[in-house]
Write a protein that holds these residues in place. Structure first.
Motif, PDB file in Angstrom:
ATOM      1  N   GLN A  65       0.809  -1.214   0.000  1.00 40.37           N
ATOM      2  CA  GLN A  65       0.000   0.000   0.000  1.00 40.37           C
ATOM      3  C   GLN A  65       0.848   1.273   0.000  1.00 40.37           C
ATOM      4  N   PHE A  66       2.058   1.125   0.498  1.00 38.10           N
ATOM      5  CA  PHE A  66       2.992   2.249   0.526  1.00 38.10           C
ATOM      6  C   PHE A  66       3.230   2.792  -0.880  1.00 38.10           C
ATOM      7  N   PHE A  67       3.123   1.910  -1.866  1.00 44.81           N
ATOM      8  CA  PHE A  67       3.427   2.294  -3.243  1.00 44.81           C
ATOM      9  C   PHE A  67       2.187   2.633  -4.062  1.00 44.81           C
ATOM     10  N   SER A  68       1.069   2.752  -3.415  1.00 47.92           N
ATOM     11  CA  SER A  68      -0.152   3.051  -4.158  1.00 47.92           C
ATOM     12  C   SER A  68      -0.220   4.525  -4.529  1.00 47.92           C
ATOM     13  N   ARG A  69      -0.767   4.760  -5.701  1.00 46.73           N
ATOM     14  CA  ARG A  69      -0.878   6.139  -6.216  1.00 46.73           C
ATOM     15  C   ARG A  69      -2.353   6.502  -6.321  1.00 46.73           C
ATOM     16  N   TYR A  91      -7.039   4.247  -5.096  1.00 45.82           N
ATOM     17  CA  TYR A  91      -5.592   4.153  -5.154  1.00 45.82           C
ATOM     18  C   TYR A  91      -5.192   2.912  -5.923  1.00 45.82           C
ATOM     19  N   PHE A  92      -4.090   3.047  -6.674  1.00 44.48           N
ATOM     20  CA  PHE A  92      -3.628   1.947  -7.498  1.00 44.48           C
ATOM     21  C   PHE A  92      -2.148   1.692  -7.315  1.00 44.48           C
ATOM     22  N   VAL A  93      -1.775   0.442  -7.347  1.00 38.14           N
ATOM     23  CA  VAL A  93      -0.365   0.100  -7.405  1.00 38.14           C
ATOM     24  C   VAL A  93      -0.078  -0.298  -8.848  1.00 38.14           C
ATOM     25  N   ILE A  94       0.807   0.444  -9.484  1.00 35.65           N
ATOM     26  CA  ILE A  94       1.036   0.269 -10.916  1.00 35.65           C
ATOM     27  C   ILE A  94       1.443  -1.162 -11.239  1.00 35.65           C
ATOM     28  N   ASP A  95       2.361  -1.705 -10.451  1.00 34.53           N
ATOM     29  CA  ASP A  95       2.848  -3.045 -10.763  1.00 34.53           C
ATOM     30  C   ASP A  95       1.773  -4.108 -10.624  1.00 34.53           C
ATOM     31  N   GLU A  96       0.978  -3.958  -9.573  1.00 35.03           N
ATOM     32  CA  GLU A  96      -0.080  -4.945  -9.390  1.00 35.03           C
ATOM     33  C   GLU A  96      -1.093  -4.888 -10.518  1.00 35.03           C
ATOM     34  N   MET A  97      -1.279  -3.674 -11.012  1.00 40.27           N
ATOM     35  CA  MET A  97      -2.228  -3.473 -12.095  1.00 40.27           C
ATOM     36  C   MET A  97      -1.767  -4.179 -13.370  1.00 40.27           C
ATOM     37  N   LEU A  98      -0.458  -4.205 -13.599  1.00 37.18           N
ATOM     38  CA  LEU A  98       0.054  -4.749 -14.852  1.00 37.18           C
ATOM     39  C   LEU A  98       0.502  -6.203 -14.749  1.00 37.18           C
ATOM     40  N   VAL A  99       1.007  -6.587 -13.601  1.00 39.01           N
ATOM     41  CA  VAL A  99       1.639  -7.893 -13.492  1.00 39.01           C
ATOM     42  C   VAL A  99       0.801  -8.828 -12.635  1.00 39.01           C
ATOM     43  N   ASP A 100       0.334  -9.901 -13.236  1.00 38.43           N
ATOM     44  CA  ASP A 100      -0.423 -10.884 -12.482  1.00 38.43           C
ATOM     45  C   ASP A 100       0.480 -11.994 -11.967  1.00 38.43           C
ATOM     46  N   THR A 101       1.361 -12.456 -12.821  1.00 41.64           N
ATOM     47  CA  THR A 101       2.224 -13.579 -12.494  1.00 41.64           C
ATOM     48  C   THR A 101       3.680 -13.172 -12.687  1.00 41.64           C
ATOM     49  N   PRO A 102       4.301 -12.656 -11.620  1.00 41.66           N
ATOM     50  CA  PRO A 102       5.659 -12.124 -11.755  1.00 41.66           C
ATOM     51  C   PRO A 102       6.622 -13.095 -12.410  1.00 41.66           C
TER      52      PRO A 102
ATOM     53  N   MET B  97      10.417   2.956 -11.948  1.00 37.44           N
ATOM     54  CA  MET B  97      10.841   3.478 -13.226  1.00 37.44           C
ATOM     55  C   MET B  97      10.058   4.743 -13.601  1.00 37.44           C
ATOM     56  N   LEU B  98       8.812   4.799 -13.193  1.00 33.83           N
ATOM     57  CA  LEU B  98       7.961   5.912 -13.632  1.00 33.83           C
ATOM     58  C   LEU B  98       7.841   7.040 -12.622  1.00 33.83           C
ATOM     59  N   VAL B  99       7.956   6.714 -11.355  1.00 32.69           N
ATOM     60  CA  VAL B  99       7.633   7.705 -10.326  1.00 32.69           C
ATOM     61  C   VAL B  99       8.888   8.200  -9.632  1.00 32.69           C
ATOM     62  N   ASP B 100       9.145   9.474  -9.735  1.00 30.81           N
ATOM     63  CA  ASP B 100      10.283  10.067  -9.039  1.00 30.81           C
ATOM     64  C   ASP B 100       9.866  10.645  -7.703  1.00 30.81           C
ATOM     65  N   THR B 101       8.766  11.329  -7.693  1.00 28.08           N
ATOM     66  CA  THR B 101       8.284  12.017  -6.496  1.00 28.08           C
ATOM     67  C   THR B 101       6.860  11.552  -6.202  1.00 28.08           C
ATOM     68  N   PRO B 102       6.738  10.524  -5.393  1.00 35.16           N
ATOM     69  CA  PRO B 102       5.421   9.938  -5.153  1.00 35.16           C
ATOM     70  C   PRO B 102       4.372  10.954  -4.729  1.00 35.16           C
ATOM     71  N   SER B 103       4.758  11.879  -3.890  1.00 37.98           N
ATOM     72  CA  SER B 103       3.756  12.793  -3.339  1.00 37.98           C
ATOM     73  C   SER B 103       3.179  13.719  -4.402  1.00 37.98           C
ATOM     74  N   LYS B 104       3.881  13.873  -5.516  1.00 35.91           N
ATOM     75  CA  LYS B 104       3.395  14.778  -6.557  1.00 35.91           C
ATOM     76  C   LYS B 104       2.865  14.028  -7.762  1.00 35.91           C
ATOM     77  N   THR B 105       2.814  12.712  -7.647  1.00 35.98           N
ATOM     78  CA  THR B 105       2.446  11.904  -8.805  1.00 35.98           C
ATOM     79  C   THR B 105       1.035  11.353  -8.642  1.00 35.98           C
ATOM     80  N   THR B 106       0.263  11.455  -9.696  1.00 30.81           N
ATOM     81  CA  THR B 106      -1.091  10.923  -9.654  1.00 30.81           C
ATOM     82  C   THR B 106      -1.399  10.236 -10.975  1.00 30.81           C
TER      83      THR B 106
END
Lengths: 193, 193
Positions: A65-69, A91-102, B97-106
DNA sequence: TTGACAACAGAACAAACGTTCTTTATATTG
DNA sequence: CAATATAAAGAACGTTTGTTCTGTTGTCAA
């Protein structure tokens, strides 16, 4: 509570830069406060909210959840402008959204512009799920005569063919082996700053 | 040298599980040795080989190379195909790879096809860094007359304009306010299965 | 005006940490 | 066989760390 999200932001920014959660003393700097005990109180609340957790050794580490945007669903309209609601909620985690089976997923940098009409440009990173079969219409990474190539899979007179999405390129009609390396399940593009 | 790769493996396994590099004492366990000074010697060599590095605070963190896996398929290339870069690490490889500044990224889902010629399709998720200024040529999320829109920022006769990337749509010449919400720094697309 | 609570500051301390230095065992090599 | 390098062990020590406990300050409601 409200200030904690500001502290979380600062922690996320720090983590993005340094890839770890530092000592309480350093976090005093990061948070702009002077008290280690208060830092601990903040981290404890962030842990309760499931943004961070502790290893058995007591070190702090981020959770998923720390990495959710924050994700503003349908707020932006690329076509005709339309009134919009404020961004909040999801909120979305980019990697979870794209990768199902690492273990079966690999990233491949796209070279060339043979798929531009499908919105796939030179330098884009393709998210590919490795498997041996695909369906007609899938965009696949195929191995044709020992070369990797990204094309749309199609069928013509009972034989599989690979269609580029660019009229300047020819349709590939493999004689001999057409081996599927994987199927395109996602795409990532980074714009240079 | 030869044993170091074994130590690296163990460190990678530990990191995959706990997402940090622990203390020397803990690393003694991980490596199966009894000497902190030797742990330090090992880490120093791994740092020389550019697998790990230190923050200004002296904490060890992994580098990009730490996550790279040897890819069996060697570089097959010709024609118009691709190069393979496999990555380990279950999460936040793409995110990082995509996010440099989490707090400013949406994240914002794109609606409409006014940017198709820029390879941005309906349903794509735009990674947007919130800020108030942008450069000519940037793709921006702008607020025009209280509406959000994703367009390329340009200048015409000294005035800012917003260009779509689709001849079917008109150039937007904002009279009144042109407020920049953010700049497009990345794009994510998910193909349905 | 008082009392309660939230948001911090600060001190104290043992345990843990990183570093350096010295020593030892095992291979390797000439 | 001796010289040397490698791989590690171990002790010593000053510093840093996390933790706990006690204050301080501001706010707001009763």
């Amino acid at each position: 509570m409200s200030k904690d999200s500001e502290y979380l932001n600062r922690l996320q920014d720090y983590y993005a830069e340094w890839k770890n959660i530092p000592s309480y003393a350093k976090l005093c700097e990061v948070f702009g406060i002077a008290s280690k005990s208060w830092v601990k109180a903040i981290l404890t609340r962030l842990a309760d909210a499931d943004f961070i957790e502790r290893t058995p050794d007591g070190r702090w580490i981020p959770t998923r959840q720390f990495f959710s945007r924050p994700h503003a669903e349908s707020t932006v309209q690329a076509g005709m402008p339309v009134s919009v609601t404020a961004t909040q909620g999801e909120y979305f985690v980019i990697d979870e959204m794209l990768v199902d089976t690492p273990s079966k997923t690999t990233l491949i940098t796209v070279k060339g512009d043979s798929m531009v009409d499908a919105g796939i440009q030179d330098g884009d990173v393709a998210v590919v799920e490795k498997r041996l079969t695909a369906n007609i219409g899938d965009i696949v990474v195929a191995i044709v005569d020992n070369d990797f190539t990204l094309k749309t899979l199609d069928k013509e007179n009972g034989a599989f063919i690979l269609r580029p999405a660019n009229p300047a390129y020819p349709v590939i009609r493999p004689q001999g082996t057409l081996e599927i390396f994987g199927v395109l399940i996602g795409l990532v593009r980074k714009y240079k700053r």
